[in-house]
Scaffold this active site. Structure first.
Site, mmCIF file in Angstrom:
data_model
loop_
_atom_site.group_PDB
_atom_site.id
_atom_site.type_symbol
_atom_site.label_atom_id
_atom_site.label_comp_id
_atom_site.label_asym_id
_atom_site.label_seq_id
_atom_site.Cartn_x
_atom_site.Cartn_y
_atom_site.Cartn_z
ATOM 1 N N LYS A 101 0.875 -1.180 0.000
ATOM 2 C CA LYS A 101 0.000 0.000 0.000
ATOM 3 C C LYS A 101 0.906 1.222 0.000
ATOM 4 O O LYS A 101 1.781 1.349 0.873
ATOM 5 C CB LYS A 101 -0.890 0.007 1.250
ATOM 6 C CG LYS A 101 -2.073 -0.923 1.136
ATOM 7 C CD LYS A 101 -3.071 -0.710 2.251
ATOM 8 C CE LYS A 101 -4.316 -1.552 2.017
ATOM 9 N NZ LYS A 101 -4.043 -2.955 1.673
ATOM 10 N N ASP A 139 -1.493 -2.159 -4.167
ATOM 11 C CA ASP A 139 -2.907 -2.090 -3.762
ATOM 12 C C ASP A 139 -3.495 -0.719 -4.089
ATOM 13 O O ASP A 139 -2.770 0.271 -4.159
ATOM 14 C CB ASP A 139 -3.030 -2.277 -2.239
ATOM 15 C CG ASP A 139 -2.834 -3.720 -1.810
ATOM 16 O OD1 ASP A 139 -2.726 -4.614 -2.666
ATOM 17 O OD2 ASP A 139 -2.795 -3.948 -0.579
ATOM 18 N N MET A 140 -4.828 -0.675 -4.219
ATOM 19 C CA MET A 140 -5.493 0.614 -4.420
ATOM 20 C C MET A 140 -6.207 1.016 -3.138
ATOM 21 O O MET A 140 -6.880 0.180 -2.515
ATOM 22 C CB MET A 140 -6.489 0.517 -5.581
ATOM 23 C CG MET A 140 -7.059 1.856 -5.975
ATOM 24 S SD MET A 140 -5.807 3.105 -6.407
ATOM 25 C CE MET A 140 -5.399 2.597 -8.069
ATOM 26 N N GLN A 168 -10.764 -0.614 -8.975
ATOM 27 C CA GLN A 168 -11.952 -0.885 -8.139
ATOM 28 C C GLN A 168 -13.222 -0.670 -8.962
ATOM 29 O O GLN A 168 -13.509 0.455 -9.388
ATOM 30 C CB GLN A 168 -11.945 0.055 -6.932
ATOM 31 C CG GLN A 168 -10.740 -0.138 -6.021
ATOM 32 C CD GLN A 168 -10.398 1.112 -5.221
ATOM 33 O OE1 GLN A 168 -10.487 2.234 -5.737
ATOM 34 N NE2 GLN A 168 -9.996 0.945 -3.973
ATOM 35 N N ARG A 189 -5.232 -6.319 -11.112
ATOM 36 C CA ARG A 189 -6.192 -6.917 -10.175
ATOM 37 C C ARG A 189 -7.486 -6.084 -10.194
ATOM 38 O O ARG A 189 -7.434 -4.875 -9.999
ATOM 39 C CB ARG A 189 -5.604 -6.924 -8.761
ATOM 40 C CG ARG A 189 -6.580 -7.480 -7.714
ATOM 41 C CD ARG A 189 -6.146 -7.133 -6.298
ATOM 42 N NE ARG A 189 -4.875 -7.716 -5.931
ATOM 43 C CZ ARG A 189 -4.109 -7.226 -4.949
ATOM 44 N NH1 ARG A 189 -4.479 -6.156 -4.259
ATOM 45 N NH2 ARG A 189 -2.955 -7.798 -4.650
ATOM 46 N N HIS A 232 -14.810 -12.780 -3.915
ATOM 47 C CA HIS A 232 -15.310 -14.042 -3.360
ATOM 48 C C HIS A 232 -16.700 -14.321 -3.874
ATOM 49 O O HIS A 232 -17.354 -15.264 -3.455
ATOM 50 C CB HIS A 232 -15.331 -13.959 -1.828
ATOM 51 C CG HIS A 232 -14.065 -13.398 -1.274
ATOM 52 N ND1 HIS A 232 -13.932 -12.077 -0.947
ATOM 53 C CD2 HIS A 232 -12.883 -13.987 -1.043
ATOM 54 C CE1 HIS A 232 -12.698 -11.851 -0.530
ATOM 55 N NE2 HIS A 232 -12.035 -12.992 -0.578
HETATM 56 P P1 FAD Z 1 -18.969 -9.202 -1.797
HETATM 57 O O1 FAD Z 1 -20.226 -8.920 -2.525
HETATM 58 O O2 FAD Z 1 -18.556 -8.276 -0.707
HETATM 59 O O3 FAD Z 1 -18.969 -10.669 -1.223
HETATM 60 C C1 FAD Z 1 -19.396 -11.800 -1.953
HETATM 61 C C2 FAD Z 1 -19.418 -12.981 -0.996
HETATM 62 O O4 FAD Z 1 -18.076 -13.285 -0.603
HETATM 63 C C3 FAD Z 1 -20.142 -12.719 0.309
HETATM 64 O O5 FAD Z 1 -21.508 -12.972 0.211
HETATM 65 C C4 FAD Z 1 -19.430 -13.648 1.250
HETATM 66 O O6 FAD Z 1 -19.908 -14.955 1.082
HETATM 67 C C5 FAD Z 1 -18.007 -13.598 0.782
HETATM 68 N N1 FAD Z 1 -17.223 -12.563 1.473
HETATM 69 C C6 FAD Z 1 -16.842 -11.361 0.970
HETATM 70 N N2 FAD Z 1 -16.087 -10.678 1.847
HETATM 71 C C7 FAD Z 1 -16.026 -11.446 2.944
HETATM 72 C C8 FAD Z 1 -15.375 -11.281 4.205
HETATM 73 N N3 FAD Z 1 -14.678 -10.184 4.513
HETATM 74 N N4 FAD Z 1 -15.503 -12.282 5.106
HETATM 75 C C9 FAD Z 1 -16.209 -13.393 4.821
HETATM 76 N N5 FAD Z 1 -16.838 -13.603 3.631
HETATM 77 C C10 FAD Z 1 -16.747 -12.647 2.719
HETATM 78 N N6 FAD Z 1 -10.031 -3.562 -2.103
HETATM 79 C C11 FAD Z 1 -9.473 -2.365 -2.372
HETATM 80 O O7 FAD Z 1 -10.157 -1.338 -2.238
HETATM 81 N N7 FAD Z 1 -8.167 -2.276 -2.785
HETATM 82 C C12 FAD Z 1 -7.394 -3.375 -2.972
HETATM 83 O O8 FAD Z 1 -6.220 -3.232 -3.349
HETATM 84 C C13 FAD Z 1 -7.961 -4.640 -2.727
HETATM 85 N N8 FAD Z 1 -7.262 -5.777 -2.907
HETATM 86 C C14 FAD Z 1 -7.889 -6.983 -2.774
HETATM 87 C C15 FAD Z 1 -7.187 -8.145 -3.055
HETATM 88 C C16 FAD Z 1 -7.828 -9.363 -3.021
HETATM 89 C C17 FAD Z 1 -7.082 -10.599 -3.371
HETATM 90 C C18 FAD Z 1 -9.216 -9.421 -2.661
HETATM 91 C C19 FAD Z 1 -9.947 -10.708 -2.663
HETATM 92 C C20 FAD Z 1 -9.895 -8.292 -2.327
HETATM 93 C C21 FAD Z 1 -9.244 -7.062 -2.361
HETATM 94 N N9 FAD Z 1 -9.909 -5.892 -2.022
HETATM 95 C C22 FAD Z 1 -9.311 -4.688 -2.268
HETATM 96 C C23 FAD Z 1 -11.223 -5.950 -1.309
HETATM 97 C C24 FAD Z 1 -12.377 -5.866 -2.273
HETATM 98 O O9 FAD Z 1 -12.446 -4.600 -2.868
HETATM 99 C C25 FAD Z 1 -13.706 -6.169 -1.568
HETATM 100 O O10 FAD Z 1 -13.892 -5.242 -0.544
HETATM 101 C C26 FAD Z 1 -13.778 -7.564 -0.986
HETATM 102 O O11 FAD Z 1 -13.151 -8.495 -1.810
HETATM 103 C C27 FAD Z 1 -15.260 -7.990 -0.824
HETATM 104 O O12 FAD Z 1 -15.897 -7.968 -2.071
HETATM 105 P P2 FAD Z 1 -16.299 -9.291 -2.896
HETATM 106 O O13 FAD Z 1 -15.873 -9.036 -4.309
HETATM 107 O O14 FAD Z 1 -15.710 -10.488 -2.286
HETATM 108 O O15 FAD Z 1 -17.858 -9.285 -2.935
#
Ligand code: FAD
Length: 307
Positions: A101, A139-140, A168, A189, A232
């Site tokens: 970061k 990271d962003m 994002q 990413r 996820h």
């Molecule tokens: P969501 O709609 O939030 O979740 C979908 C499903 O995934 C949920 O219903 C649940 O089952 C599961 N899930 C999601 N989050 C969680 C949790 N915390 N605990 C348990 N279950 C969960 N964000 C940034 O702003 N900058 C970055 O540089 C950045 N890097 C990332 C790198 C990776 C490898 C990942 C996976 C995420 C990153 N993120 C980053 C975070 C991202 O922006 C989201 O906030 C986060 O991934 C949750 O969004 P989702 O796409 O999983 O969808």
């Protein structure tokens, strides 16, 4: 997803210095934090990374965002150097790379040369990664830093074209950024975005973010780079697998989130990379994970009550 007011409150708490100091010094929270954070030392994170590499790749994040102290930013660079040397010595590079970061490396310092300090520090991390044969992804953070961060990634890529960028889907500008970043060899990413952003720059409804995610995914999959699909969300993962079926791509997930699905995807032949944070400054990262899912908040409350 949490109701918007709760999510906004939690994300505001994630930036509070006083709460951070209190939480990071409360041993009571540690067992709950351990689900998402792989310890505080290089030994601990390397042990977890080694296990994960049995079927997955890893990107390790040394926690320490929003640094407003110059010496601290330099110490974060040293921490990455130590980590990278160790990854090289243990033969874990290139399956294990690092994420950084820029606010941990100086971007958030007071003063006009903050961006230059962050670039110099990020360059040092890239050189240490190059020396052991692995890569770095930047990271962003929140939208006020997007232009600066993408500018620094562009500068780093002059010497290190393998530096990964993050975009994002929650931000309205991101389709355009994907077009700019989808060139040959470009590691990008795509995530939804973890910060609470205003409607002037961001989609506020979950459905709009998902539609934007798919539009961005199409641009990256049609491009010449390496799309790194960080989510996820099972529907988005299915779409990504379909769009990416004949071209290289990665699926990325956070440590502690849907681990069985990570293993199943790896067993099905997908390249899966786990984002693995470690360090003492886990507070901001941890609170963003709580904000993403009500069940995490309940899990957190239960662990405190049953101690
Ligand atoms: P969501 O709609 O939030 O979740 C979908 C499903 O995934 C949920 O219903 C649940 O089952 C599961 N899930 C999601 N989050 C969680 C949790 N915390 N605990 C348990 N279950 C969960 N964000 C940034 O702003 N900058 C970055 O540089 C950045 N890097 C990332 C790198 C990776 C490898 C990942 C996976 C995420 C990153 N993120 C980053 C975070 C991202 O922006 C989201 O906030 C986060 O991934 C949750 O969004 P989702 O796409 O999983 O969808």
């Amino acid at each position: 997803m949490l109701r918007s007011a709760q999510r906004t409150a939690l994300l505001a708490a994630s930036r509070s210095g006083a709460l951070r100091t209190l939480a990071e010094n409360t041993a009571l929270l540690r067992p709950v934090v351990d689900r998402f954070v792989a310890g505080t030392t290089v030994d601990e994170v390397v042990a977890v990374a080694r296990d994960l590499t049995a079927d997955r790749c890893v990107t390790v994040d040394h926690l320490g965002e929003d640094t407003t102290d110059r010496a601290r930013a330099a110490a974060n660079v040293d921490a990455y150097r130590t980590l990278l040397r160790r990854l090289g010595d243990d033969g874990l590079a290139p399956r294990v790379e690092v994420s950084v970061k820029l606010s941990a490396l100086g971007q958030a310092l007071p003063g006009v040369d903050a961006e230059k300090i962050a670039l110099d520090h990020a360059r040092q991390v890239c050189e240490a990664a190059h020396a052991v044969g692995t890569t770095v992804t930047v990271d962003m953070e929140d939208h006020t830093t997007t232009d600066s961060t993408l500018g620094i990634v562009r500068d780093l890529r002059v010497d290190h074209p393998w530096v990964g960028a993050v975009v994002q889907a929650g931000l309205r500008r991101t389709e355009g950024d994907c077009r700019d970043l989808a060139g040959p060899g470009s590691r990008v990413r795509l995530c939804k975005g973890a910060y609470d952003e205003p409607a002037s720059v961001a989609f506020r409804h979950r459905h709009e973010v998902d539609l934007s995610y798919v539009r961005c995914l199409r641009i990256l999959m049609d491009g010449d780079g390496l799309p790194m699909v960080a989510t996820h969300d099972p529907v988005l993962i299915d779409i990504a697998r379909h769009l990416g079926r004949d071209r290289p791509h990665e699926i990325q997930m956070l440590h502690g989130v849907r681990p069985r699905e990570q293993q199943a995807l790896a067993a099905a032949g997908e390249t899966v990379r786990v984002y693995l944070p470690y360090g003492t400054e886990w507070y901001g990262y941890f609170v963003r994970r709580l904000a993403e899912r009500p069940a995490n908040l309940a899990f957190f409350a239960r662990s405190l009550l049953t101690r």
